[in-house]
Design a protein around this motif. Structure first.
Motif, PDB file in Angstrom:
ATOM      1  N   ARG A 192       8.483   4.115  18.428  1.00  0.00           N
ATOM      2  CA  ARG A 192       8.526   4.025  16.967  1.00  0.00           C
ATOM      3  C   ARG A 192       7.804   2.740  16.571  1.00  0.00           C
ATOM      4  NH1 ARG A 192      11.054   7.937  14.715  1.00  0.00           N
ATOM      5  NH2 ARG A 192      11.222   6.985  12.666  1.00  0.00           N
ATOM      6  N   LEU A 193       6.755   2.900  15.786  1.00  0.00           N
ATOM      7  CA  LEU A 193       5.974   1.762  15.308  1.00  0.00           C
ATOM      8  C   LEU A 193       6.138   1.692  13.803  1.00  0.00           C
ATOM      9  CD1 LEU A 193       3.943  -0.531  15.878  1.00  0.00           C
ATOM     10  CD2 LEU A 193       2.128   1.153  15.560  1.00  0.00           C
ATOM     11  N   ASN A 194       6.752   0.618  13.328  1.00  0.00           N
ATOM     12  CA  ASN A 194       7.042   0.452  11.905  1.00  0.00           C
ATOM     13  C   ASN A 194       7.767   1.666  11.346  1.00  0.00           C
ATOM     14  OD1 ASN A 194       5.892  -2.097  11.907  1.00  0.00           O
ATOM     15  ND2 ASN A 194       3.883  -1.328  11.353  1.00  0.00           N
ATOM     16  N   PHE A 247      10.660  -6.437  18.566  1.00  0.00           N
ATOM     17  CA  PHE A 247      10.666  -5.421  19.623  1.00  0.00           C
ATOM     18  C   PHE A 247      12.114  -5.085  19.948  1.00  0.00           C
ATOM     19  CE2 PHE A 247      10.418  -4.185  24.147  1.00  0.00           C
ATOM     20  CZ  PHE A 247       9.482  -3.160  24.052  1.00  0.00           C
ATOM     21  N   ASN A 248      12.511  -3.868  19.636  1.00  0.00           N
ATOM     22  CA  ASN A 248      13.902  -3.439  19.847  1.00  0.00           C
ATOM     23  C   ASN A 248      14.900  -4.411  19.230  1.00  0.00           C
ATOM     24  OD1 ASN A 248      13.113  -1.096  21.217  1.00  0.00           O
ATOM     25  ND2 ASN A 248      13.059  -2.160  23.168  1.00  0.00           N
ATOM     26  N   ALA A 280       3.835 -15.241  23.830  1.00  0.00           N
ATOM     27  CA  ALA A 280       3.688 -15.481  25.270  1.00  0.00           C
ATOM     28  C   ALA A 280       4.290 -14.358  26.116  1.00  0.00           C
ATOM     29  CB  ALA A 280       4.344 -16.818  25.644  1.00  0.00           C
ATOM     30  N   ARG A 281       5.190 -13.582  25.560  1.00  0.00           N
ATOM     31  CA  ARG A 281       5.838 -12.499  26.316  1.00  0.00           C
ATOM     32  C   ARG A 281       5.138 -11.152  26.164  1.00  0.00           C
ATOM     33  NH1 ARG A 281      11.945 -12.095  25.196  1.00  0.00           N
ATOM     34  NH2 ARG A 281      11.651 -10.441  26.714  1.00  0.00           N
ATOM     35  N   TRP A 282       4.282 -11.002  25.172  1.00  0.00           N
ATOM     36  CA  TRP A 282       3.725  -9.691  24.832  1.00  0.00           C
ATOM     37  C   TRP A 282       2.939  -9.054  25.976  1.00  0.00           C
ATOM     38  CZ3 TRP A 282       1.435 -10.541  19.250  1.00  0.00           C
ATOM     39  CH2 TRP A 282       2.464 -10.924  18.392  1.00  0.00           C
ATOM     40  N   GLY A 334      11.353   0.517  19.965  1.00  0.00           N
ATOM     41  CA  GLY A 334      11.046   0.312  18.553  1.00  0.00           C
ATOM     42  C   GLY A 334      10.251  -0.965  18.363  1.00  0.00           C
ATOM     43  N   VAL A 335       9.124  -0.846  17.671  1.00  0.00           N
ATOM     44  CA  VAL A 335       8.244  -1.991  17.424  1.00  0.00           C
ATOM     45  C   VAL A 335       8.013  -2.102  15.920  1.00  0.00           C
ATOM     46  CG1 VAL A 335       5.990  -3.026  17.892  1.00  0.00           C
ATOM     47  CG2 VAL A 335       7.087  -1.601  19.639  1.00  0.00           C
TER      48      VAL A 335
END
Length: 75
Positions: free
Chosen positions: A12-14, A44-45, A52-54, A64-65
């Motif tokens: 799920r994006l936006n 993210f969720n 730095a984590r992406w 979910g983003v």
């Protein structure tokens, strides 16, 4: 955005369900959808994540983003 040629997952994006290639990192998903990583904030969720984590965070089925674009301006 490219066509998917291979295994895919739904995320799920936006708030909208989309299909993306399986095995993407969060950074790859953002770039694939046309976002400029330096100009967005990502939840993210339910957790706001530092950039730095992406690149190391895998996107999985049903994640979910939420993406908020940073807009410059002001007086």
């Amino acid at each position: 955005m490219s066509d998917i040629s291979g295994p895919s997952i739904e995320v799920r994006l936006n708030g909208d369900p989309i299909r993306c290639p399986e095995g993407f990192s969060l950074l790859q998903l953002l770039e694939w959808r046309g976002y400029k990583p330096q100009l967005v904030v990502v939840e993210f969720n339910g957790e706001i994540l530092p950039r730095a984590r992406w690149a190391d965070l895998p996107v999985r089925e049903a994640d979910g983003v939420e993406v908020v674009t940073i807009v410059g301006g002001g007086s």
